[in-house]
Design an enzyme around this catalytic site. Structure first.
Site, PDB file in Angstrom:
ATOM      1  N   ASP A 142       0.869  -1.162   0.000  1.00  0.00           N
ATOM      2  CA  ASP A 142       0.000   0.000   0.000  1.00  0.00           C
ATOM      3  C   ASP A 142       0.915   1.224   0.000  1.00  0.00           C
ATOM      4  OD1 ASP A 142      -2.231   1.601   0.029  1.00  0.00           O
ATOM      5  OD2 ASP A 142      -3.204   0.538   1.683  1.00  0.00           O
ATOM      6  N   GLU A 180     -16.675  10.567   5.736  1.00  0.00           N
ATOM      7  CA  GLU A 180     -16.103   9.240   5.923  1.00  0.00           C
ATOM      8  C   GLU A 180     -15.259   8.881   4.708  1.00  0.00           C
ATOM      9  OE1 GLU A 180     -18.841   5.988   6.085  1.00  0.00           O
ATOM     10  OE2 GLU A 180     -20.009   6.654   4.374  1.00  0.00           O
TER      11      GLU A 180
END
Length: 871
Positions: free
Chosen positions: A271, A617
């Site tokens: 990542d 979010e």
């Protein structure tokens, strides 16, 4: 003999080919050879430094070998993302999961891959094939289990259930990668491997500890299916640690399971910025060289984000790993590129001929609308409040998401040419009605910044608006390119042209003007932008968000006097990702709910569009609102201000509809009891507003199902950072949810009959069951048929119930269909305490219906159940 054969092939490769006008310079360019031979030849010709350079996501060109530059980083979560071209945007992943339609998701992935191919082809033609977000290696799908509704990135997943996740994920990968026997259409990547689902603020330091049971029962099934069965090309390892080792350096996850047990031969990427976490955050390694060497030894082939992998050259020279071990990773990376056809003539690769006309084609846009319709879940419809009448004279539409284009696009999104918010959808549905819109409230408060058109009072150099100076770097250095902007509300996709030779990546800008007030009073300036900005008034810095304020807005209030001039200056820089900068001005006003209710009481119906949004979010965000933290939520309750407004609207006595947008489960106890109609539309993509209007006014019969449990409140949730599945999701939650996994209503009704399956089954065999479903309503509708198993043996640890099959079907009034499902031995097995899969023995309950066996809904009717004996 094997080596002699390979030598012969290489010698043959040097012979001029009759089929080409020019012989290949190197054997690896000879498309008549197999990929493995070509990859081996290419890597053998590279220096150590060249090999290491190819292990960064921004892999540079190697001119002497005629290897073009390539950036591995690209996204296609729900349509091609972050590209400078206009694309089709489908519903957010969680919404696509709510369709429970594998065929629809397959088609969406197929269409998205075609659009990605068209973009890549255009980029190659323009000499930009090596730019970020122009490649064919997509870091999707996100198949993490949405174990806790507070996780802000749960919207990117296919929900809380391993079976639904692996089923939808597999069909996505099939659609994206294509079915050509030689070439990949695009390369999918299963992420984030593994045991990863927040909290976002702790993801770079968090160490996940789970039992062997939970690991194999919940967290790994989807990854196993995509790797072993679907042959996903890539895997992304997660930021967090697992059992004290960073996931990208995990003995168990990366070596024992992924490479040895599952025999994964594709590439693994970290990542982004994840390798830095080894030595900067997890503190498991001393430096970049140690971290990089260990990650490669564990099978992490490419590093995203930073350049820690550059230290691999020194690591080899220092003996931390060998060049041969570097070769393993580099060969994997080039194998993927060869399979994508990047080293073959376009005429040989059918996907390389994909035309630009596929971008936002009519078929793609139609499917985006279809999936938005399919994703909508009707949670409540008391006294048939819905559908609303199309002959209505006045419809009032209120709420923070009613006209919010950011919300419907979700995150990791592209930009379409045209999008429809709910207000727009309703106005188009009722062209002759009076559709009144007011935002009324923000997501978490009732005090709105009422914007004014202040730009009309801004002048500089004798021109209205702003002087804009653009720099081809992120530091406002050098000679800028100048133009004038009439207002500051600018947005670019990464790589999109800004001005001249400046593109939207690592650029900066300075905007200046003089504002002359025409009223005395207070004025609030609001700056919103990605990455970093700073705002000055009369030379004084009043807002400083220069250090990567991504996704954030800041405000500054001043007192102004009529006729007085104020010098405004705004600096902005952008690194990567999409870019936007906006300067607004206005004054705050508190909404009077009683006055608003009085004003709208003559409406035929009131539609409140609330919930939450990707502005609140998402991934590692700087959000400072009650109930939200770092992209996650601290409470799953609907923000109180929205409930208070709906209470006032309910008192009007007019039909009230709550349209909820969200990427996760929201607790709405008051609304569930008091609002007559509730529709959950997720983040529905470019056609979200049209789809919502179609459902509200009866032109589409909803059949979406919840891919997550909607709990009653925060008390239902275990500690967010506890990765144990005890008490989590419908599979282990022992309480009563507000709305269960798999729940969803329809305008039709359905009846289930004739559940047929053997009463005894020998363990290790598959079992086929059939059930008959009839539409007993007056309207054509779709139904999601769901099959669950329940193990009544309390001595065997297992889920309370588990989804094992589903199918979405369409039935006309009175029509019936017989559905067949085959449960494999794997689906009739359980995971023991040691994480080993074993066949079930003894009694087993099988149910078939439109919902969970004990979470019935009024439109899907009965659920059929039978007990079978596993011998």
């Amino acid at each position: 003999m094997k080596y002699l054969l390979k030598l012969t092939l290489l010698l043959i490769a040097a012979i001029p080919l009759c089929s080409t006008a020019q012989s290949p310079k190197f054997p690896f360019q000879n498309h008549q050879l197999d990929f493995e031979t070509r990859v081996n030849d290419l890597v053998a010709r590279m220096t150590l430094e060249e090999k290491v350079s190819q292990m960064l996501n921004t892999a540079p060109a190697i001119p002497r070998l005629e290897v073009p530059a390539y950036d591995w980083w690209n996204e296609v979560l729900h349509g091609v993302a972050r590209t400078p071209y206009k694309v089709t945007v489908f519903p957010q992943a969680i919404g696509m999961a709510a369709t429970f339609d594998k065929a629809s998701l397959f088609k969406m992935a197929d269409y998205s891959a075609l659009e990605g191919r068209a973009i890549h082809n255009k980029a190659v033609e323009a000499g930009r094939g090596g730019d970020r977000y122009m490649g064919l290696t997509y870091w999707t799908p996100n198949i993490n289990i949405f174990r806790d509704p507070r996780w802000g990135r749960g919207q990117e997943t296919y929900g809380e259930d391993p079976f639904l996740t692996k089923s939808m994920g597999a069909w996505f990968v099939k659609g994206l990668q294509g079915d050509d026997p030689k070439y990949l259409k695009a390369a999918a990547c299963a992420k984030h491997y593994a045991v990863h689902s927040g909290p976002e603020p702790e993801r770079h330091v968090f160490n996940a500890e789970v039992s062997k049971y939970d690991l194999w029962d919940t967290y790994l099934p989807a990854f196993k299916t995509l790797v072993v069965d679907t042959k996903v090309e890539g895997v992304m390892c997660a930021y967090n640690a697992f059992q004290t080792q960073p996931c990208c350096g995990s003995d168990l996850l990366m070596v024992d399971i992924l490479r040895k047990q599952w025999n994964f031969t594709g590439y693994v990427t970290s990542d982004c910025w994840g390798i830095d976490d080894f030595f900067k955050n997890h503190k498991t390694h001393a430096d970049a060289a140690s971290a990089s060497a260990d990650a490669v030894l564990h099978g992490t082939d490419v590093e995203c984000g930073t350049d820690a992998y550059k230290s691999l050259v020194k690591a080899v020279k220092d003996g931390k790993l060998t060049e041969a071990q570097i070769d393993v990773s580099v060969k994997r990376l080039f194998m993927t590129r060869f399979k994508l056809g990047m080293f073959d003539p376009p005429a040989m690769v059918k996907y390389a001929q994909t035309p630009s006309s596929v971008l936002e084609s009519a078929a793609h846009k139609a499917h985006a609308l279809k999936m938005a319709q399919q994703s909508i879940v009707m949670l409540k419809n008391q006294n048939q409040t819905l559908p609303l009448s199309k002959s209505a004279k006045k419809i009032v539409v209120l709420g923070p998401n009613a006209d919010n284009s950011i919300a419907i696009l979700g995150n990791y999104n592209g930009i379409p040419t045209e999008l429809k918010t709910v207000v727009q959808g309703i106005k188009e549905k009722l062209p002759n009605a009076n559709v009144v819109y007011e935002k009324a409230i923000n997501f978490t408060n009732d005090t709105l910044l009422v914007y004014m058109n202040y730009a009309k009072q801004c002048n500089i150099d004798g021109k209205q608006g702003f002087k804009a100076e653009y720099f081809n770097n992120a530091e406002l250095k050098g000679d800028p390119i100048t133009r004038y902007e009439t207002e500051l509300n600018l947005a670019w996709q990464e790589g999109q042209g800004v001005i001249g030779n400046i593109t939207a990546r690592n650029f900066s800008a300075k905007y200046t003007t003089n504002y002359t007030a025409n009223n005395t009073g207070s004025l609030t300036f609001e700056v919103e932008g990605d990455d970093g900005y700073r705002f000055m008034i009369n030379g004084k810095e009043v807002i400083n968000a220069w250090t990567r304020n991504r996704w954030g807005a800041r405000q500054y209030k001043i007192d102004v006097e009529t006729g007085k001039s104020y010098q405004l200056s705004l600096d902005y820089w952008q690194g990567d990702g999409k870019a936007n900068i906006k300067l607004s001005a206005g004054d705050y006003q508190k909404t009077d709910f009683l006055a608003l209710a009085e004003k709208v009481k003559d409406a035929d119906a009131i539609v409140f569009v609330g919930g939450i949004s990707p502005q609140l979010e998402g991934e590692e965000m700087k959000v400072n609102f009650p109930g939200f933290n770092g992209g996650d939520r601290t409470s799953i309750l609907l923000p109180k201000v929205q409930t208070e407004l709906m209470k006032a609207l309910k008192k009007t006595g007019k039909p009230l509809v709550f349209v909820m947008m969200t990427g996760s489960a929201i607790a709405i106890p008051w609304e569930a009891e008091n609002v007559p109609a509730i529709v959950n539309s997720w983040y529905g993509g470019q056609s979200a507003g049209t789809a919502v209007a179609d459902v509200l006014f009866g032109d589409y019969n909803p059949a979406g199902r919840l891919p997550v449990t909607f709990y009653r409140g925060d008390a239902d949730l275990p500690d967010f950072s506890d990765y144990s599945m005890k008490g989590r999701t419908y599979r282990y939650f022992e309480g009563k949810p507000l709305y269960g996994f798999g729940y969803g209503l329809s305008y039709s009704t359905f009846k289930y009959e004739q559940l047929a399956l053997p009463t005894q089954i020998k363990s290790g065999n598959s079992v086929t069951l059939s059930v008959t479903v009839t539409n007993t309503g007056k309207m054509t509708g779709e139904e999601v048929v769901q099959v669950y198993i329940t193990n009544p043996n309390s001595k065997v640890k297992s889920p309370l119930k588990a989804l094992k099959g589903f199918e979405r079907i369409s039935l006309k009034p009175g029509e019936r269909k017989v559905l067949k499902f085959t449960l494999s031995p794997e689906e009739l097995s359980f995971v023991n305490e040691e994480g080993v899969t074993q066949l079930i023995k003894g009694k087993l309950m099988v149910s078939a219906g439109g919902s969970q066996p004990d979470e019935l809904n009024v439109t899907s009717g009965n659920v059929l159940q039978k007990t079978i004996s596993m011998l």
